[in-house]
Design an enzyme around this catalytic site. Sequence first.
Site, short mmCIF file in Angstrom:
data_model
loop_
_atom_site.label_atom_id
_atom_site.label_comp_id
_atom_site.label_asym_id
_atom_site.label_seq_id
_atom_site.Cartn_x
_atom_site.Cartn_y
_atom_site.Cartn_z
N LYS A 106 0.87 -1.19 0.00
CA LYS A 106 0.00 0.00 0.00
C LYS A 106 0.90 1.22 0.00
O LYS A 106 2.01 1.18 0.53
CB LYS A 106 -0.87 0.01 1.25
CG LYS A 106 -2.10 0.88 1.16
CD LYS A 106 -3.18 0.22 0.33
CE LYS A 106 -4.55 0.48 0.86
NZ LYS A 106 -5.50 -0.55 0.48
N1 GLU Z 1 -7.39 -0.40 -2.72
C1 GLU Z 1 -8.15 -1.58 -2.90
C2 GLU Z 1 -8.09 -2.46 -1.65
O1 GLU Z 1 -7.83 -2.00 -0.58
C3 GLU Z 1 -7.80 -2.29 -4.18
C4 GLU Z 1 -6.38 -2.80 -4.27
C5 GLU Z 1 -6.03 -3.38 -5.64
O2 GLU Z 1 -6.88 -3.49 -6.49
O3 GLU Z 1 -4.85 -3.70 -5.80
O4 GLU Z 1 -8.37 -3.62 -1.71
#
Ligand code: GLU
Length: 417
Positions: A106
């Site tokens: 992240k």
């Molecule tokens: N931000 C989204 C999550 O927390 C999607 C992450 C992604 O698609 O890689 O799952």
Amino acid sequence: MNDNKAPRKSCESFLNDAFEHLEVDPEMQQLLRSPYREVRFELPLKRDDGSSSLFYGYRVQHNQSRGPFKGGLRYHKEVNLEHFVALAEIMTWKTSLLDLPFGGAKGGIDCDPIQLSSNELETLTKRYVQRISMLIGPDRDIPAPDMGTGPREMAWIVDAFSLIEAFNLAVATGKPIELGGAKGRLEATGYGVALITSMAADELGIDISAAKAAIQGFGNVGSNAARFLHERGTKIIAVSDYSCGLYNEVGLDIDRLVDMANHKQKGGKLSECSGDFKKITNDELLQLDVDVLIPAALGGVINKDNVENVKAKMIVEAANMPITCDADTNLNDKGVVVIPDILANAGGVTVSYLEWVQNRQGYQWEKQKIMDELERRLKRSWEEVKSRARRDELNYRKAAYVIALERIIKAIHLRGF
Ligand code: GLU
């Protein structure tokens, strides 16, 4: 999001419960707790008016034993490294639970995107990519939208990355359809929330077509969850965004509010809406007597200060980590069923995976095929969590963590620890 340590403390606690159940040895525990890599870097930006601002960019890569790091890019003024460590860890468990060949990551920027022009955001996003281009890529780490980012930012990532390395659409997911995006990706998370909510309601003996629900957060995830639940007949009696909540005991006019939400990107907010509803606060929404409560905004909103007042029968975590570990214990003791984030909001990353597969094949699938595949995968994961919870007498969060951890530990052993 003011308590910096709170998200990590909750992660630790959820993880420890699962470690204990699986009797994981201390060395493996240490490896799984600590992120593989954490970076923070300066992002100076020349503003449109000639002044300068200094922002910070972050990327935390938690684990890659099952595949390249995967996770969203968050633009929010209160983010910091501690939050990203917790959020990256959650992605590791989420991709494993859904059996996607990815790890967890992240990142993001500590900016308020509403205060920046499109031009400024483009410069900032492309500079972010320049700074970490050696750490991302289709086989290294694949960013996607999260809070404050969307297809537009993903297209900028493709552009910036392609100027440094060769053109490659698989460097980011959640892109515009015209630039290799998967049809259905935008609504995938909300669709998944609605599907998981229906299946869990069934299991609890709640009739979803007559149930009452309240949804906190009316961005992409919250508004789509509202739309798909409304289609199933659920009465959405309250929704909210950062400005206020709207409440109508017999159900809100969701179609009209969703229309409004689609214009929200241009700065609209729920407090400016008029119609057949009463205005309430976000805290009041969390305390409503509903069958289903869906926190779909920030983390930590259900905590030790307000958990006593929560009256919902079931809580579906559409946001990442909306319930702190103290509150989670309290809810468990009260018999409130919690559907954990790593299952409830996994629709997004599941379609991200399908998008990545498409891009690597140089092919674009029809929307129906993507939605069918999404549904199949979410149903399978729900069945796995449900059976494990029954078999080992665990709550759903613990069952989900146990399944995710087992797969990761297996992969680490196979690769050679
Ligand atoms: N931000 C989204 C999550 O927390 C999607 C992450 C992604 O698609 O890689 O799952």
